[in-house]
Design a protein around this motif. Structure first.
Motif, PDB file in Angstrom:
ATOM      1  N   GLU A  96      23.408  13.504  38.050  1.00 59.18           N
ATOM      2  CA  GLU A  96      23.122  12.082  38.286  1.00 59.18           C
ATOM      3  C   GLU A  96      23.603  11.228  37.120  1.00 59.18           C
ATOM      4  N   LEU A  97      23.426  11.721  35.905  1.00 63.94           N
ATOM      5  CA  LEU A  97      23.887  10.971  34.735  1.00 63.94           C
ATOM      6  C   LEU A  97      25.403  10.871  34.715  1.00 63.94           C
ATOM      7  N   GLU A  98      26.049  11.940  35.086  1.00 59.99           N
ATOM      8  CA  GLU A  98      27.502  11.960  35.079  1.00 59.99           C
ATOM      9  C   GLU A  98      28.082  10.978  36.092  1.00 59.99           C
ATOM     10  N   HIS A  99      27.441  10.855  37.243  1.00 61.35           N
ATOM     11  CA  HIS A  99      27.947   9.975  38.291  1.00 61.35           C
ATOM     12  C   HIS A  99      27.322   8.592  38.245  1.00 61.35           C
ATOM     13  N   GLY A 100      26.437   8.347  37.294  1.00 61.06           N
ATOM     14  CA  GLY A 100      25.867   7.014  37.111  1.00 61.06           C
ATOM     15  C   GLY A 100      24.801   6.642  38.118  1.00 61.06           C
ATOM     16  N   THR A 101      24.205   7.627  38.788  1.00 57.20           N
ATOM     17  CA  THR A 101      23.184   7.296  39.785  1.00 57.20           C
ATOM     18  C   THR A 101      21.768   7.427  39.229  1.00 57.20           C
ATOM     19  N   SER A 106      15.994   7.315  32.494  1.00 61.74           N
ATOM     20  CA  SER A 106      16.424   8.704  32.353  1.00 61.74           C
ATOM     21  C   SER A 106      17.570   8.810  31.360  1.00 61.74           C
ATOM     22  N   ARG A 107      18.504   7.841  31.438  1.00 62.68           N
ATOM     23  CA  ARG A 107      19.642   7.877  30.511  1.00 62.68           C
ATOM     24  C   ARG A 107      19.195   7.708  29.068  1.00 62.68           C
ATOM     25  N   HIS A 108      18.277   6.788  28.834  1.00 64.62           N
ATOM     26  CA  HIS A 108      17.789   6.563  27.474  1.00 64.62           C
ATOM     27  C   HIS A 108      17.002   7.772  26.967  1.00 64.62           C
ATOM     28  N   ARG A 109      16.213   8.373  27.840  1.00 67.64           N
ATOM     29  CA  ARG A 109      15.427   9.534  27.444  1.00 67.64           C
ATOM     30  C   ARG A 109      16.342  10.705  27.058  1.00 67.64           C
TER      31      ARG A 109
END
Length: 113
Positions: A96-101, A106-109
């Motif tokens: 999900e992080l790789e595809h930006g979804t 979650s990204r900050h964590r």
């Protein structure tokens, strides 16, 4: 047969009772929770039953546990996405992080770790 020893194993009152020959070789065990006796050496079967008789309660089955039916196996099976054997932990979140979804929290964590 003389000389068979009954030795407890596991938690008191809940584990197994092992029946051993005088040399220490196990010939049978009694599983108290399943109320089942497993005999490893059929030539000692009667002696094993005689030595375990004081420890038995109720009706006891002798032999290996029953083989699970296909319905039992389906009931105990996990969905493929939840099973960690073929899936790495966090693999879905990384995708999900790789595809930006994934959400910004979650990204900050993950960025902090």
């Amino acid at each position: 047969m003389r000389g068979l020893k009954v030795l407890p194993s596991g938690r008191p009152g809940r584990g197994r009772l092992y029946v051993n020959l005088p040399d220490g070789q196990a010939v049978a065990w009694y599983d108290r929770q399943a109320n089942r006796i497993s005999v490893l050496a059929d030539d000692h079967r009667e002696a094993v039953l005689a030595v375990l008789r004081p420890y038995l309660s109720g009706t006891v089955s002798i032999g290996p546990p029953p083989v699970p039916t296909p319905a039992d196996r389906r009931r105990l099976a996990m969905p493929p996405d939840a099973d960690l054997a073929p899936n790495r932990p966090g693999e879905t979140l990384l995708a999900e992080l790789e595809h930006g979804t994934a959400g910004t929290r979650s990204r900050h964590r993950l960025a902090r770790t």
